[in-house]
Each structure stands twice: as structure tokens, then as C-alpha cells.
Scaffold this active site. Structure first.
Site, PDB file in Angstrom:
ATOM      1  N   HIS A 143       0.974  -1.206  -0.061  1.00 24.64           N
ATOM      2  CA  HIS A 143      -0.007  -0.147  -0.187  1.00 24.64           C
ATOM      3  C   HIS A 143       0.799   1.100  -0.093  1.00 24.64           C
ATOM      4  O   HIS A 143       2.168   1.148   0.147  1.00 24.64           O
ATOM      5  CB  HIS A 143      -0.899  -0.049   1.096  1.00 24.64           C
ATOM      6  N   LYS A 147      -0.507   4.786   4.574  1.00 22.32           N
ATOM      7  CA  LYS A 147      -1.479   4.212   5.436  1.00 22.32           C
ATOM      8  C   LYS A 147      -0.785   3.747   6.722  1.00 22.32           C
ATOM      9  O   LYS A 147       0.488   3.438   6.660  1.00 22.32           O
ATOM     10  CB  LYS A 147      -1.700   2.789   4.457  1.00 22.32           C
TER      11      LYS A 147
END
Length: 251
Positions: A143, A147
Site C-alpha cells: 500500500h 497508510k
């Protein structure tokens, strides 16, 4: 017309959702909830306190923060508003709150709203059932560098689906380091990568004797998560009180 209250409306996913809902002929955002109420010039009223919201919604879509989940559920139960949530990073105790709330309202909960992700979860479970303990299982998720929770909620969704196949006998191992960390057959390895602007990528590796099987999903934009949430919102408005997830939507 389905009237939507959008919790986390000024976040990245909230902005995508507002845009896509605006393109829907059968839906409209009637109110938003966000800590930063003046961050953008929205076409709907935005409240910092969810209990200050005056508008009545047919459904609340939640892409917010785990810290707000209790108030969000309390508001939905109090106003009898069906809820769709994709907020991740929740504790086990917080997850049980969804089940409790579902006794009073329809609740749709998924850590990943992308239909394709839920397809690969089913495929991974089928593979685990066919391969058994003769193949080692590793999950790699990637990600963007903003995040904050890891591993991702989707990685846990995959791991939990696999563990159901093995009657909950597998142990989750989060990354590896050191000189005495040899894997055993009851391990499911889960590894998190954070970097750049990666939207989301999940790979399940089945490594066996002289062969490797990989099942992979790559998200190319946040639109897929928003479109899944919109589809879930349309679904949940017609349901009785209860707890629902992506399996109910794509079955």
C-alpha cells in the site's frame, strides 16, 4: 433517490465517493461528517459531530477512522440508518459492535469493497482446500506510504478465509527476522510493504514441492472501492436488520 450520509467525506476515499455518487442518477449525498469541515467546498452540509447532523439518510457510508466507529454506530442505531462501512484497523472488540448494532439496523461491513478482491479470497480458499498442508502459504500486501495500519484489513480477510479452511489451526507470522525463525507447516506468513502511491496490491503465494501458485489482485485506482461501497449501499437499503458482507453481495 437514495439519500447518503458520508462519514469521512473529506478524506481521500470520501472525496472519491462524493464524486462517484454525484454521477449516480439514483443517489445523492445529503450530508457529510468529517473532522475538517472546511477543508473543501462541498455541495452538501458537513458536520464535525455526527450527532449534529440534521439530515435524514437512507444509508450511511463510512470511510473514516477506527476512533469514530462507536459514535457512528450509535448514531445509526439511534436514527435507524442502515450502515455500510469499510473502515480498517478495528480491534476485535470493535468488530463485535457491528454484530450488536445489526440487531437494530442493517449493517454491511467489509475491509475491502472491491468485488475483485473478494473473488480472489474465494479462489485462495479453494486453493488451500485443494493443496492442504503440502504447500506453504505467504500473503504479501502493498500500500501507499500514508497508510497507518498494517497488515491491511484485506490481508486479514484473506488469512482468515484460509484459516477457516484449516479449521483455525494456522498461526499468523508477521514478517520475519533473526537467525532462528524457521517456518513450520502451521504458519501463514503475512508481510506488509509501504511505499509511494501504491493503491493496493495483495498476493497469496502457495509454495509447494517444486511448484509455486500465486493469486494476485492489483487495485489501479480508489474508484473500485468506492464503486463497491455504492453497490453495497444500494443493496443494504433493501435488507432487514442483520449483519452483511461482500459474500452476501456477490453470491
Amino acid at each position: 433517490m437514495i439519500r447518503v450520509i458520508l462519514n469521512g467525506c473529506n478524506g481521500k476515499m470520501g472525496r472519491v465517493l462524493a464524486k462517484l455518487i454525484n454521477e449516480e442518477k439514483s443517489m445523492e449525498v445529503v450530508a457529510g461528517i468529517d473532522r475538517e469541515i472546511d477543508k473543501f467546498d462541498n455541495t452538501f452540509p458537513v458536520y464535525s459531530n455526527i450527532f449534529s447532523c440534521l439530515e435524514k439518510g437512507d444509508v450511511l457510508i463510512d470511510f473514516s477512522h477506527p476512533s469514530s466507529i462507536r459514535n457512528t454506530l450509535a448514531f445509526c442505531v439511534e436514527t435507524k440508518t442502515p450502515m455500510v462501512t469499510a473502515t480498517t484497523g478495528l480491534s476485535g472488540e470493535e468488530m463485535t459492535l457491528f454484530v450488536e448494532a445489526s440487531k437494530s439496523i442493517p449493517v454491511f461491513q467489509s475491509s475491502n469493497m472491491a468485488v475483485g478482491v473478494n473473488v480472489i479470497i474465494d479462489l485462495a480458499a479453494q486453493a488451500a482446500n485443494a493443496l492442504g498442508n503440502t504447500f506453504d502459504i505467504e500473503i504479501i500486501e502493498k500500500h501507499h506510504n500514508k497508510k497507518v495500519d498494517s497488515p491491511s484489513g484485506t490481508a486479514f480477510m484473506i488469512a482468515n478465509a484460509l484459516n477457516e479452511t484449516f479449521e483455525q489451526k494456522k498461526e499468523y507470522i508477521y514478517g520475519r527476522h533473526g537467525n532462528e525463525d524457521q517456518r513450520t507447516e502451521n504458519h501463514i506468513g503475512i508481510h506488509a510493504v509501504r511505499g509511494g502511491t501504491i493503491v493496493g496490491e495483495h498476493t497469496v503465494i502457495f509454495a509447494g514441492p517444486d511448484e509455486i501458485i500465486e493469486i494476485k489482485h492489483t487495485a489501479l485506482s480508489k474508484d473500485i472501492f468506492a464503486l463497491g461501497a455504492i453497490r453495497a449501499a444500494k443493496f443494504i437499503t433493501g435488507q432487514k436488520n442483520g449483519y452483511y458482507n461482500m459474500k452476501d453481495l456477490i453470491k
